[in-house]
Design an enzyme around this catalytic site. Structure first.
Site, short mmCIF file in Angstrom:
data_model
loop_
_atom_site.label_atom_id
_atom_site.label_comp_id
_atom_site.label_asym_id
_atom_site.label_seq_id
_atom_site.Cartn_x
_atom_site.Cartn_y
_atom_site.Cartn_z
N LYS A 202 -23.22 1.62 9.72
CA LYS A 202 -23.92 0.41 10.19
C LYS A 202 -23.14 -0.12 11.39
O LYS A 202 -22.00 0.28 11.62
CB LYS A 202 -24.00 -0.63 9.08
CG LYS A 202 -22.66 -1.23 8.68
CD LYS A 202 -22.89 -2.39 7.74
CE LYS A 202 -21.62 -3.20 7.57
NZ LYS A 202 -21.82 -4.34 6.71
N GLY B 183 -25.92 3.49 3.45
CA GLY B 183 -24.80 4.42 3.27
C GLY B 183 -23.53 3.61 3.14
O GLY B 183 -23.57 2.45 2.72
N CYS C 74 -19.73 1.79 -0.23
CA CYS C 74 -19.98 0.91 -1.38
C CYS C 74 -21.32 1.18 -2.06
O CYS C 74 -21.35 1.66 -3.18
CB CYS C 74 -19.90 -0.54 -0.94
SG CYS C 74 -18.30 -0.95 -0.22
N LYS D 36 -20.61 -7.94 -9.70
CA LYS D 36 -20.44 -7.12 -8.50
C LYS D 36 -21.36 -5.90 -8.51
O LYS D 36 -22.07 -5.62 -7.54
CB LYS D 36 -18.97 -6.69 -8.39
CG LYS D 36 -18.67 -5.74 -7.25
CD LYS D 36 -19.03 -6.39 -5.92
CE LYS D 36 -19.07 -5.35 -4.81
NZ LYS D 36 -17.95 -5.43 -3.93
N LEU E 103 -34.50 -6.28 4.11
CA LEU E 103 -35.76 -5.52 4.15
C LEU E 103 -35.80 -4.72 5.46
O LEU E 103 -36.87 -4.50 6.01
CB LEU E 103 -36.97 -6.45 4.04
CG LEU E 103 -37.24 -7.07 2.66
CD1 LEU E 103 -38.52 -7.92 2.69
CD2 LEU E 103 -37.37 -5.99 1.57
N ASP F 265 0.86 -1.19 0.00
CA ASP F 265 0.00 0.00 0.00
C ASP F 265 0.90 1.23 0.00
O ASP F 265 1.99 1.21 0.56
CB ASP F 265 -0.90 -0.01 1.24
CG ASP F 265 -2.10 0.91 1.08
OD1 ASP F 265 -3.24 0.40 1.00
OD2 ASP F 265 -1.91 2.15 1.00
N THR G 266 -12.13 2.47 -5.33
CA THR G 266 -12.69 3.14 -6.52
C THR G 266 -13.81 4.07 -6.04
O THR G 266 -14.98 3.76 -6.21
CB THR G 266 -13.26 2.12 -7.52
OG1 THR G 266 -14.17 1.24 -6.83
CG2 THR G 266 -12.17 1.29 -8.16
C1 UGA Z 1 -21.98 -4.06 0.78
C2 UGA Z 1 -22.46 -5.43 0.28
O1 UGA Z 1 -23.40 -5.98 1.20
C3 UGA Z 1 -21.29 -6.39 0.13
O2 UGA Z 1 -21.73 -7.61 -0.42
C4 UGA Z 1 -20.25 -5.75 -0.80
O3 UGA Z 1 -19.11 -6.58 -0.94
C5 UGA Z 1 -19.82 -4.42 -0.22
O4 UGA Z 1 -20.97 -3.55 -0.10
C6 UGA Z 1 -18.81 -3.81 -1.15
O5 UGA Z 1 -19.18 -3.47 -2.28
O6 UGA Z 1 -17.63 -3.78 -0.81
P1 UGA Z 1 -21.36 -3.09 3.19
O7 UGA Z 1 -21.29 -1.75 2.53
O8 UGA Z 1 -20.26 -3.50 4.10
O9 UGA Z 1 -21.45 -4.25 2.09
O10 UGA Z 1 -22.67 -3.08 4.07
P2 UGA Z 1 -24.09 -3.74 4.06
O11 UGA Z 1 -24.17 -4.67 5.20
O12 UGA Z 1 -24.45 -4.25 2.74
O13 UGA Z 1 -24.99 -2.46 4.40
C7 UGA Z 1 -25.02 -1.36 3.52
C8 UGA Z 1 -25.98 -0.31 4.03
O14 UGA Z 1 -27.33 -0.75 3.88
C9 UGA Z 1 -25.82 0.05 5.49
O15 UGA Z 1 -25.91 1.45 5.65
C10 UGA Z 1 -26.98 -0.63 6.17
O16 UGA Z 1 -27.40 0.02 7.33
C11 UGA Z 1 -28.03 -0.55 5.06
N1 UGA Z 1 -29.08 -1.59 5.19
C12 UGA Z 1 -28.75 -2.90 5.05
C13 UGA Z 1 -30.38 -1.22 5.44
O17 UGA Z 1 -30.70 0.00 5.56
N2 UGA Z 1 -31.33 -2.18 5.55
C14 UGA Z 1 -31.04 -3.49 5.43
O18 UGA Z 1 -31.96 -4.32 5.54
C15 UGA Z 1 -29.71 -3.86 5.17
#
Ligand code: UGA
Length: 436
Positions: free
Chosen positions: A325, A259, A262, A206, A252, A30, A85
């Site tokens: 989260k 947020g 990603c 992806k 859901l 890195d 990215t």
């Molecule tokens: C997300 C994807 O879930 C991964 O599969 C992916 O690899 C990753 O992006 C990435 O592209 O690197 P992540 O951003 O760590 O992972 O978090 P998530 O658990 O997916 O949650 C994303 C957001 O959605 C959070 O703000 C969470 O609070 C929100 N969320 C999730 C909701 O509002 N409701 C839900 O039911 C689930």
């Protein structure tokens, strides 16, 4: 196998440590010297459960090293590209400058037959360009997207639910797929499906996965808007929908929306790339997914204003959560922090607390007040807003005890994660998002 991992952020650091833990010889590279120093000392430069242990074990085994010298990648059989990215400033498209810089820096060290495995989330078509750039070296490009979730990154990397590998046509592609099968042998033994595709499909998988997840969250949040208008309860609706196995209850979760580093930027980049390809209409709904999501933040702020009878100025508001989260200290595009900042903008005396993300939040928003401890944040509050569903707030906060600390028993549940009846029974005015 000998491996290099270029880029040691959330994705690369976990990937490097996980690959070492299953017996590979890994060097993580890195350009950020502070990040490398932390990783070398066995400390993750961000909050990620179980990563410190994995790093310590890898470093102690001698199979895991970190450096800021790209030359250390020389001699690896597989080079994983795991740089960020982000969203391009002033645009919706992805900013590929880190990908480009990493490829340029790595090319001199690639040998004929080496594999370069792209893991970064990129717009479809990027891989074909990189393949062309590295072809004089004789190395072969494959695309191997990553689906790990922050907070579960170690688990998701060691026991992924699928491995997707995009390879070029012909014998090179077949050899590459065989080598990646060996690299991921442990995951395959535990039953992970291994899907071999072309490069473009792997890139698309992806983007499409994140677009689908974002759409699912915005779908239920759109239902929350309707539920609110008619006095229905979106959480019961989600439970009822979720029993249909074709739909499923996961993702859901309604409330202030998604947020992080990603989902928001990935849906925008996906739509921007579709437009470049002349097919913007095909994913025009992603603009709506984004708009529904951003409206949730407005709605949460408005609910606090309404709960305080329109008199926000000078009131004390306790904001429970800053991370995007739970199980993360990541505040990139965090809806939780945005709600806090906007309430402060309306003149509220906002006190933010979070078990992991306070240091990051303080650095980004020094204008907010912070409390290291939940009870300290609650003390004297005129309203409480729950915006990150840590167990500390969701499961371990007793309505009576919390009630004894606040000035007024008003709570806005921005994650619909509390049991309204127990809060109301303790004389709280409970407000869920899209709940009766
Ligand atoms: C997300 C994807 O879930 C991964 O599969 C992916 O690899 C990753 O992006 C990435 O592209 O690197 P992540 O951003 O760590 O992972 O978090 P998530 O658990 O997916 O949650 C994303 C957001 O959605 C959070 O703000 C969470 O609070 C929100 N969320 C999730 C909701 O509002 N409701 C839900 O039911 C689930």
């Amino acid at each position: 196998m000998r491996m290099s991992v270029i880029g040691c952020g959330y994705l690369g650091a976990v990937h490097a440590a996980a690959m070492a833990s299953i017996g590979h010889d890994v060097v993580g590279v890195d350009v950020d010297a502070a990040r490398i120093a932390a990783l070398r000392s066995g400390r993750a430069p961000f909050f990620e459960p179980d990563l410190d242990d994995l790093l310590a074990a890898g470093l102690a085994s001698g199979r895991l090293r970190f450096t800021d010298e790209m030359s250390a990648a020389s001699g690896a059989d597989i080079h994983f590209l795991a740089v960020g990215t982000p969203q391009r400033p002033g645009a919706h498209a992805a900013d590929l400058r880190y990908v480009d810089a990493a490829v340029d820096a790595l090319v001199p060290y690639l040998r004929p037959g080496d594999l370069l495995a792209g893991k970064s989330t990129v717009p479809v078509g990027t891989a074909a360009g990189i393949a062309e750039r590295i072809s004089p070296s004789g190395a072969v490009l494959v695309w191997n997207p990553e689906f790990l979730r922050e907070g579960w990154a170690v688990h998701d990397t060691i026991t992924p639910d699928r491995i997707v590998v995009g390879v070029p046509d012909g014998a090179d592609g077949e050899r590459a797929a065989t080598r990646l099968r060996e690299a991921y042998g442990t995951a395959l033994e535990s039953g992970a499906p291994f899907l071999v595709t072309d490069l473009a499909t792997a890139e698309l998988v992806k983007g499409a996965a994140n677009a689908f997840l974002a759409t699912k969250v915005s779908f239920i949040n759109a239902m929350a808007e309707i539920a609110e208008a008619v006095g229905a309860d979106v959480t019961l609706l989600a439970d009822a929908l979720g029993h249909d196995t074709r739909i499923g209850r996961r993702y859901l979760g309604s409330g202030i929306g998604f947020g992080g580093g990603c989902l928001p930027k990935d849906i925008r980049a996906f739509a921007a790339r579709a437009e470049e390809l002349g097919h913007g209409d095909a994913v025009g709904f992603l603009r709506e997914v984004d708009a529904i999501n951003l409206r949730r933040r407005d709605r949460a702020v408005q609910m606090v204003v309404d709960a305080l009878d329109g008199r926000v100025h000078g009131t004390r508001v306790a904001v429970l959560g800053a991370a995007f989260k739970p199980f993360s200290d990541d505040i990139r595009d965090s809806p939780a922090l945005e709600v806090a900042v906007r309430l402060r903008g309306l003149g509220a005396d906002v006190v933010v607390t979070d078990p992991a993300a306070l240091e990051n939040a303080r650095a980004l928003h020094p204008q907010l007040a912070y409390a290291d401890d939940r009870d300290e944040a609650l003390r004297g509050a005129d309203a409480v807003v729950l915006v990150t569903e840590w167990d500390l707030y969701r499961r371990e906060m007793d309505p009576d005890r919390a009630g004894a600390l606040v000035a007024r028993r008003i709570i806005v549940d921005g994650r619909n994660c509390l049991d309204p009846s127990s809060w109301r029974a303790a004389d709280w005015r409970y407000h869920g998002m899209g709940r009766r």
